[in-house]
Write a protein that holds these residues in place. Structure first.
Motif, PDB file in Angstrom:
ATOM      1  N   ASN A 207       4.492  -4.445  -1.504  1.00  0.00           N
ATOM      2  CA  ASN A 207       5.504  -4.609  -2.547  1.00  0.00           C
ATOM      3  C   ASN A 207       4.887  -4.759  -3.926  1.00  0.00           C
ATOM      4  O   ASN A 207       5.389  -4.215  -4.917  1.00  0.00           O
ATOM      5  N   MET A 208       3.793  -5.522  -4.005  1.00  0.00           N
ATOM      6  CA  MET A 208       3.139  -5.718  -5.298  1.00  0.00           C
ATOM      7  C   MET A 208       2.580  -4.402  -5.833  1.00  0.00           C
ATOM      8  O   MET A 208       2.662  -4.115  -7.039  1.00  0.00           O
ATOM      9  N   LYS A 209       2.009  -3.588  -4.946  1.00  0.00           N
ATOM     10  CA  LYS A 209       1.486  -2.288  -5.376  1.00  0.00           C
ATOM     11  C   LYS A 209       2.624  -1.366  -5.807  1.00  0.00           C
ATOM     12  O   LYS A 209       2.497  -0.642  -6.802  1.00  0.00           O
ATOM     13  N   CYS A 210       3.742  -1.417  -5.098  1.00  0.00           N
ATOM     14  CA  CYS A 210       4.901  -0.618  -5.480  1.00  0.00           C
ATOM     15  C   CYS A 210       5.430  -1.037  -6.851  1.00  0.00           C
ATOM     16  O   CYS A 210       5.908  -0.208  -7.626  1.00  0.00           O
ATOM     17  N   GLY A 211       5.318  -2.330  -7.134  1.00  0.00           N
ATOM     18  CA  GLY A 211       5.798  -2.838  -8.413  1.00  0.00           C
ATOM     19  C   GLY A 211       5.068  -2.290  -9.620  1.00  0.00           C
ATOM     20  O   GLY A 211       5.555  -2.375 -10.747  1.00  0.00           O
ATOM     21  N   LEU A 212       3.902  -1.692  -9.390  1.00  0.00           N
ATOM     22  CA  LEU A 212       3.129  -1.125 -10.494  1.00  0.00           C
ATOM     23  C   LEU A 212       3.631   0.238 -10.943  1.00  0.00           C
ATOM     24  O   LEU A 212       3.348   0.660 -12.064  1.00  0.00           O
ATOM     25  N   HIS A 213       4.361   0.937 -10.063  1.00  0.00           N
ATOM     26  CA  HIS A 213       4.735   2.303 -10.444  1.00  0.00           C
ATOM     27  C   HIS A 213       6.157   2.706 -10.065  1.00  0.00           C
ATOM     28  O   HIS A 213       6.644   3.741 -10.531  1.00  0.00           O
ATOM     29  N   LEU A 214       6.844   1.928  -9.248  1.00  0.00           N
ATOM     30  CA  LEU A 214       8.205   2.288  -8.870  1.00  0.00           C
ATOM     31  C   LEU A 214       9.225   1.604  -9.781  1.00  0.00           C
ATOM     32  O   LEU A 214       8.917   0.652 -10.501  1.00  0.00           O
ATOM     33  N   SER A 215      10.459   2.079  -9.721  1.00  0.00           N
ATOM     34  CA  SER A 215      11.539   1.473 -10.497  1.00  0.00           C
ATOM     35  C   SER A 215      11.948   0.149  -9.876  1.00  0.00           C
ATOM     36  O   SER A 215      11.595  -0.162  -8.734  1.00  0.00           O
ATOM     37  N   LEU A 216      12.721  -0.621 -10.623  1.00  0.00           N
ATOM     38  CA  LEU A 216      13.203  -1.904 -10.110  1.00  0.00           C
ATOM     39  C   LEU A 216      14.006  -1.708  -8.834  1.00  0.00           C
ATOM     40  O   LEU A 216      13.818  -2.443  -7.854  1.00  0.00           O
ATOM     41  N   ASP A 217      14.898  -0.733  -8.819  1.00  0.00           N
ATOM     42  CA  ASP A 217      15.708  -0.503  -7.632  1.00  0.00           C
ATOM     43  C   ASP A 217      14.842  -0.165  -6.422  1.00  0.00           C
ATOM     44  O   ASP A 217      15.102  -0.635  -5.305  1.00  0.00           O
ATOM     45  N   ASP A 218      13.822   0.643  -6.636  1.00  0.00           N
ATOM     46  CA  ASP A 218      12.939   1.014  -5.534  1.00  0.00           C
ATOM     47  C   ASP A 218      12.161  -0.195  -5.014  1.00  0.00           C
ATOM     48  O   ASP A 218      11.962  -0.343  -3.804  1.00  0.00           O
ATOM     49  N   VAL A 219      11.708  -1.042  -5.929  1.00  0.00           N
ATOM     50  CA  VAL A 219      10.967  -2.230  -5.513  1.00  0.00           C
ATOM     51  C   VAL A 219      11.877  -3.207  -4.781  1.00  0.00           C
ATOM     52  O   VAL A 219      11.482  -3.818  -3.779  1.00  0.00           O
ATOM     53  N   LEU A 220      13.097  -3.353  -5.267  1.00  0.00           N
ATOM     54  CA  LEU A 220      14.044  -4.219  -4.565  1.00  0.00           C
ATOM     55  C   LEU A 220      14.284  -3.732  -3.137  1.00  0.00           C
ATOM     56  O   LEU A 220      14.418  -4.527  -2.202  1.00  0.00           O
ATOM     57  N   GLU A 221      14.303  -2.415  -2.963  1.00  0.00           N
ATOM     58  CA  GLU A 221      14.482  -1.861  -1.621  1.00  0.00           C
ATOM     59  C   GLU A 221      13.258  -2.138  -0.747  1.00  0.00           C
ATOM     60  O   GLU A 221      13.391  -2.456   0.447  1.00  0.00           O
ATOM     61  N   GLU A 222      12.070  -2.023  -1.338  1.00  0.00           N
ATOM     62  CA  GLU A 222      10.852  -2.340  -0.590  1.00  0.00           C
ATOM     63  C   GLU A 222      10.836  -3.808  -0.189  1.00  0.00           C
ATOM     64  O   GLU A 222      10.424  -4.161   0.916  1.00  0.00           O
ATOM     65  N   GLU A 223      11.285  -4.678  -1.096  1.00  0.00           N
ATOM     66  CA  GLU A 223      11.357  -6.105  -0.777  1.00  0.00           C
ATOM     67  C   GLU A 223      12.361  -6.357   0.345  1.00  0.00           C
ATOM     68  O   GLU A 223      12.109  -7.180   1.240  1.00  0.00           O
ATOM     69  N   ARG A 224      13.471  -5.654   0.295  1.00  0.00           N
ATOM     70  CA  ARG A 224      14.476  -5.830   1.345  1.00  0.00           C
ATOM     71  C   ARG A 224      13.904  -5.458   2.711  1.00  0.00           C
ATOM     72  O   ARG A 224      14.042  -6.216   3.686  1.00  0.00           O
ATOM     73  N   LYS A 225      13.251  -4.305   2.771  1.00  0.00           N
ATOM     74  CA  LYS A 225      12.676  -3.851   4.040  1.00  0.00           C
ATOM     75  C   LYS A 225      11.559  -4.783   4.498  1.00  0.00           C
ATOM     76  O   LYS A 225      11.459  -5.107   5.693  1.00  0.00           O
ATOM     77  N   GLY A 226      10.729  -5.212   3.555  1.00  0.00           N
ATOM     78  CA  GLY A 226       9.627  -6.111   3.907  1.00  0.00           C
ATOM     79  C   GLY A 226      10.114  -7.453   4.396  1.00  0.00           C
ATOM     80  O   GLY A 226       9.588  -8.009   5.375  1.00  0.00           O
TER      81      GLY A 226
END
Length: 249
Positions: A207-226
């Motif tokens: 999730n932290m790595k995704c936070g460097l290049h994905l949008s907020l919505d995409d990161v929120l989705e990664e957090e949800r799945k994680g």
């Protein structure tokens, strides 16, 4: 598995990989590339290993690529790009993909690609007398082995450009600019990392790595799945039961 260019030891939850070519300050040749890749895979798949530690020996972490291992008659036509794709790029991709905590213990000099490999680890700890440098420009080359990706993310673009000019810095300066996490030995950090729940750590890292290049919505989705995955893990259930027992007391 036995290795010629490194030593590997598993104990107390840690898999410790020691680069062991002291005669060349742990410079990395093709044999070490092969063995380091295999050893990381071994540690990655071993359920007894909670933390992977990469260190050097005899006062040096690594002096980088072993240029002296390239035959002199081949230097003029040596393809650095092809060599990178076959060795360092493969190794750095593996380091980045490992979902366990990885620690580079800079127990001595770390320069060139030796420092690049340390940048690909989750954490870096350096001894007080360690010297760190990206020395590529001094021999007419550009920083590689992932340095151009990791370094600006760790210390910012301006400082990364300055460090890439090749001057060495001390452990104190490396700590000041955020290049390393601690000065001294990694024992305390390792104990903390061993206690980290594996499923939660793996998802947190992603999730932290995704936070460097994905949008907020995409990161929120990664957090949800994680969080969904972590919430179903045994380590979460055990921690929750332990917490509830403490509350009842």
């Amino acid at each position: 598995m036995s290795y010629q260019t490194l030593a590997y030891e598993v104990g107390n939850g840690a898999g410790t990989i020691t680069l062991n070519r002291p005669e060349v300050k742990n410079a990395i040749n093709e044999k070490m590339h092969e063995e380091l890749f295999d050893c990381l895979q071994e540690a990655r798949s071993d359920e007894n290993v909670r933390v992977i530690v990469l260190q050097g020996t005899n006062g040096s972490f690594s002096s980088g690529a072993d240029l002296k291992s390239i035959p002199v008659e081949k230097l003029e036509h040596f393809d650095h790009g092809e060599y990178l794709e076959r060795t360092y790029n493969k190794l750095v991709r593996l380091l980045d993909a490992i979902n366990k905590p990885t620690v580079a213990y800079l127990n001595g000099t770390a320069v060139g690609a030796g420092l690049s490999i340390a940048l690909a680890c989750d954490f870096r700890v350096a001894e007080h007398d360690a010297k760190l440098a990206l020395s590529f420009m001094k021999i007419g080359l550009v920083p590689d082995a992932g340095a151009s990706y990791f370094l600006p993310r760790l210390i910012g673009l301006s400082k990364a450009l300055e460090l890439s000019l090749g001057e060495s810095i001390s452990a104190e300066e490396a700590y000041r600019i955020g290049l390393i996490h601690r000065i001294g030995n990694p024992d305390q950090l390792m104990e903390t990392l061993k206690q980290a729940p594996p499923t939660a750590y793996s998802n947190m890292k992603n999730n932290m790595k995704c936070g460097l290049h994905l949008s907020l919505d995409d990161v929120l989705e990664e957090e949800r799945k994680g969080q969904q995955q972590a919430g179903k893990s045994d380590e979460h259930r055990q921690a929750l039961l332990h917490f509830l027992k403490g509350v009842k007391k």
